[in-house]
Scaffold this active site. Sequence first.
Site, PDB file in Angstrom:
ATOM      1  N   PHE A   1      53.427  60.403  86.069  1.00  0.00           N
ATOM      2  CA  PHE A   1      53.894  59.291  87.006  1.00  0.00           C
ATOM      3  C   PHE A   1      54.472  58.102  86.088  1.00  0.00           C
ATOM      4  O   PHE A   1      53.931  57.715  85.083  1.00  0.00           O
ATOM      5  CB  PHE A   1      53.014  58.929  88.039  1.00  0.00           C
ATOM      6  CG  PHE A   1      52.667  59.896  88.963  1.00  0.00           C
ATOM      7  CD1 PHE A   1      51.280  60.450  88.627  1.00  0.00           C
ATOM      8  CD2 PHE A   1      53.232  60.392  89.839  1.00  0.00           C
ATOM      9  CE1 PHE A   1      50.826  61.617  89.224  1.00  0.00           C
ATOM     10  CE2 PHE A   1      52.751  61.647  90.877  1.00  0.00           C
ATOM     11  CZ  PHE A   1      51.721  62.009  90.414  1.00  0.00           C
ATOM     12  N   GLY A   2      55.426  57.483  86.411  1.00  0.00           N
ATOM     13  CA  GLY A   2      55.967  56.269  85.914  1.00  0.00           C
ATOM     14  C   GLY A   2      55.064  55.133  86.442  1.00  0.00           C
ATOM     15  O   GLY A   2      54.598  55.180  87.483  1.00  0.00           O
TER      16      GLY A   2
ATOM     17  N   HIS B   1      60.106  65.194  76.517  1.00  0.00           N
ATOM     18  CA  HIS B   1      58.782  65.223  76.721  1.00  0.00           C
ATOM     19  C   HIS B   1      58.491  66.288  77.622  1.00  0.00           C
ATOM     20  O   HIS B   1      58.436  66.235  78.467  1.00  0.00           O
ATOM     21  CB  HIS B   1      58.441  63.935  77.002  1.00  0.00           C
ATOM     22  CG  HIS B   1      56.874  63.554  77.040  1.00  0.00           C
ATOM     23  ND1 HIS B   1      56.305  62.670  77.988  1.00  0.00           N
ATOM     24  CD2 HIS B   1      55.678  64.364  76.864  1.00  0.00           C
ATOM     25  CE1 HIS B   1      54.748  62.866  77.990  1.00  0.00           C
ATOM     26  NE2 HIS B   1      54.658  64.055  77.450  1.00  0.00           N
TER      27      HIS B   1
ATOM     28  N   ASP C   1      53.961  56.048  75.119  1.00  0.00           N
ATOM     29  CA  ASP C   1      54.479  56.317  76.509  1.00  0.00           C
ATOM     30  C   ASP C   1      53.373  56.094  77.649  1.00  0.00           C
ATOM     31  O   ASP C   1      52.507  56.622  77.727  1.00  0.00           O
ATOM     32  CB  ASP C   1      54.956  57.836  76.428  1.00  0.00           C
ATOM     33  CG  ASP C   1      55.508  58.295  77.572  1.00  0.00           C
ATOM     34  OD1 ASP C   1      55.835  59.590  77.789  1.00  0.00           O
ATOM     35  OD2 ASP C   1      56.133  57.448  78.268  1.00  0.00           O
TER      36      ASP C   1
ATOM     37  N   HIS D   1      64.751  59.150  76.584  1.00  0.00           N
ATOM     38  CA  HIS D   1      63.461  60.115  76.791  1.00  0.00           C
ATOM     39  C   HIS D   1      63.607  60.589  78.286  1.00  0.00           C
ATOM     40  O   HIS D   1      63.834  60.288  79.187  1.00  0.00           O
ATOM     41  CB  HIS D   1      62.188  59.010  76.815  1.00  0.00           C
ATOM     42  CG  HIS D   1      60.872  59.816  76.994  1.00  0.00           C
ATOM     43  ND1 HIS D   1      60.123  60.030  75.776  1.00  0.00           N
ATOM     44  CD2 HIS D   1      60.242  59.907  78.137  1.00  0.00           C
ATOM     45  CE1 HIS D   1      59.076  60.503  76.212  1.00  0.00           C
ATOM     46  NE2 HIS D   1      59.028  60.355  77.433  1.00  0.00           N
TER      47      HIS D   1
ATOM     48  N   ASP E   1      61.329  63.425  80.825  1.00  0.00           N
ATOM     49  CA  ASP E   1      60.174  63.722  81.145  1.00  0.00           C
ATOM     50  C   ASP E   1      60.009  65.027  81.937  1.00  0.00           C
ATOM     51  O   ASP E   1      60.602  64.906  83.084  1.00  0.00           O
ATOM     52  CB  ASP E   1      59.410  62.827  81.672  1.00  0.00           C
ATOM     53  CG  ASP E   1      59.071  61.526  81.076  1.00  0.00           C
ATOM     54  OD1 ASP E   1      59.326  60.316  81.357  1.00  0.00           O
ATOM     55  OD2 ASP E   1      58.310  61.957  80.072  1.00  0.00           O
TER      56      ASP E   1
ATOM     57  N   SER F   1      62.929  56.027  79.460  1.00  0.00           N
ATOM     58  CA  SER F   1      62.699  57.181  80.331  1.00  0.00           C
ATOM     59  C   SER F   1      63.466  57.229  81.521  1.00  0.00           C
ATOM     60  O   SER F   1      63.445  56.238  82.286  1.00  0.00           O
ATOM     61  CB  SER F   1      61.195  57.094  80.452  1.00  0.00           C
ATOM     62  OG  SER F   1      60.820  58.221  81.617  1.00  0.00           O
TER      63      SER F   1
ATOM     64  N   MET G   1      49.789  59.143  74.594  1.00  0.00           N
ATOM     65  CA  MET G   1      49.838  58.588  75.841  1.00  0.00           C
ATOM     66  C   MET G   1      49.182  57.539  76.404  1.00  0.00           C
ATOM     67  O   MET G   1      47.977  57.566  75.927  1.00  0.00           O
ATOM     68  CB  MET G   1      49.718  59.797  76.971  1.00  0.00           C
ATOM     69  CG  MET G   1      50.546  61.031  77.058  1.00  0.00           C
ATOM     70  SD  MET G   1      52.386  60.540  77.361  1.00  0.00           S
ATOM     71  CE  MET G   1      52.130  59.707  78.947  1.00  0.00           C
TER      72      MET G   1
ATOM     73  N   MET H   1      58.359  67.869  83.743  1.00  0.00           N
ATOM     74  CA  MET H   1      56.805  68.037  84.545  1.00  0.00           C
ATOM     75  C   MET H   1      56.916  69.237  85.388  1.00  0.00           C
ATOM     76  O   MET H   1      57.770  69.464  86.136  1.00  0.00           O
ATOM     77  CB  MET H   1      56.671  66.939  85.152  1.00  0.00           C
ATOM     78  CG  MET H   1      56.382  65.374  84.597  1.00  0.00           C
ATOM     79  SD  MET H   1      56.215  64.032  85.726  1.00  0.00           S
ATOM     80  CE  MET H   1      56.272  62.748  84.455  1.00  0.00           C
TER      81      MET H   1
ATOM     82  N   MET I   1      55.600  68.116  79.778  1.00  0.00           N
ATOM     83  CA  MET I   1      54.484  68.197  80.416  1.00  0.00           C
ATOM     84  C   MET I   1      54.440  69.425  81.008  1.00  0.00           C
ATOM     85  O   MET I   1      54.371  69.454  82.124  1.00  0.00           O
ATOM     86  CB  MET I   1      54.238  66.924  81.214  1.00  0.00           C
ATOM     87  CG  MET I   1      54.302  65.468  80.426  1.00  0.00           C
ATOM     88  SD  MET I   1      54.250  64.135  81.210  1.00  0.00           S
ATOM     89  CE  MET I   1      56.146  63.978  81.094  1.00  0.00           C
TER      90      MET I   1
HETATM   91  C1  DX5 Z   1      54.761  59.605  82.289  1.00  0.00           C
HETATM   92  C2  DX5 Z   1      56.006  59.880  81.274  1.00  0.00           C
HETATM   93  C3  DX5 Z   1      56.480  58.683  80.689  1.00  0.00           C
HETATM   94  C4  DX5 Z   1      56.926  57.633  82.099  1.00  0.00           C
HETATM   95  C5  DX5 Z   1      57.006  56.455  81.530  1.00  0.00           C
HETATM   96  O1  DX5 Z   1      54.069  60.788  82.463  1.00  0.00           O
HETATM   97  O2  DX5 Z   1      55.584  60.732  80.238  1.00  0.00           O
HETATM   98  O3  DX5 Z   1      57.606  58.819  80.118  1.00  0.00           O
HETATM   99  O4  DX5 Z   1      58.304  58.255  82.820  1.00  0.00           O
HETATM  100  O5  DX5 Z   1      57.100  55.191  82.620  1.00  0.00           O
HETATM  101  P1  DX5 Z   1      56.636  53.881  82.641  1.00  0.00           P
HETATM  102  O6  DX5 Z   1      57.251  53.281  81.437  1.00  0.00           O
HETATM  103  O7  DX5 Z   1      57.214  53.426  83.834  1.00  0.00           O
HETATM  104  O8  DX5 Z   1      55.329  53.710  82.569  1.00  0.00           O
HETATM  105 ZN    ZN Z   2      57.219  60.753  78.659  1.00  0.00          ZN
END
Ligand code: DX5
Ligand code: ZN
Length: 218
Positions: free
Chosen positions: A144-145, A67, A176, A34, A36, A9, A138, A38, A69
Amino acid sequence: MMTRIISPSILAADFGHLADDINMLNDSEAQWIHIDVMDGVFVPNISFGFPAIEAVRPLTAKPLDVHLMIVDPDRYIARWAETGADVLTVQAEACVHLHRTLQTIHAAGMRAGVALNPATPLSAVEEVLDDLDMVLLMTVNPGFGAQKFILHSFDKIRRLRAMIDRRGLQTLIQVDGGVTLDNAAELYAAGVDVLVAGNTVFASENPAETIHKLLTVR
Ligand code: DX5
Ligand code: ZN
């Protein structure tokens, strides 16, 4: 042997040197990238949109695993195809007419995925399992990561794997959120095909080696 795909990601990448990080992924064994998206409504965070993906597309030949969101994703499906998305995943919770949304994604030439938040039951995809290419479970609450993996996700993964196998489908299972070198083997054993990893890859000393380890872990 089960499919194994690593989709790092880039939410965790160095945005100041994004091209360098994409080149690192190009040289790595990661099969997908990947992305993301948002919107600050579906999730309490805002990441990036069309310009960022249009910047990434010419830098790599690897499939872009987008992805979404975002609320009401139907508004932009054709536009994501134009930007170069290969796999487009919508959140089931954001789709009023999920079957139609999947048809539209396929008609635009992309593979279709449906993401389920941790609290959303598998029954949300049961009626459309034949119409999609991938289910994204999920394993953190999205937005958030670098969050901690939700442990009871393993049971949900096993039930989804059983549902897919019982129906003889080739649907991929992607997870994910909170994927690490410590839980990767158990995720594969539970039936996962695609691992998304952000922090685990980009915060590591040697991201390409970490990707290799995620792909080959026993
Ligand atoms: C969160 C994202 C993920 C995130 C994963 O909402 O969809 O893709 O970036 O990050 P990690 O692997 O650090 O949890
Ligand atoms: Zn994601």
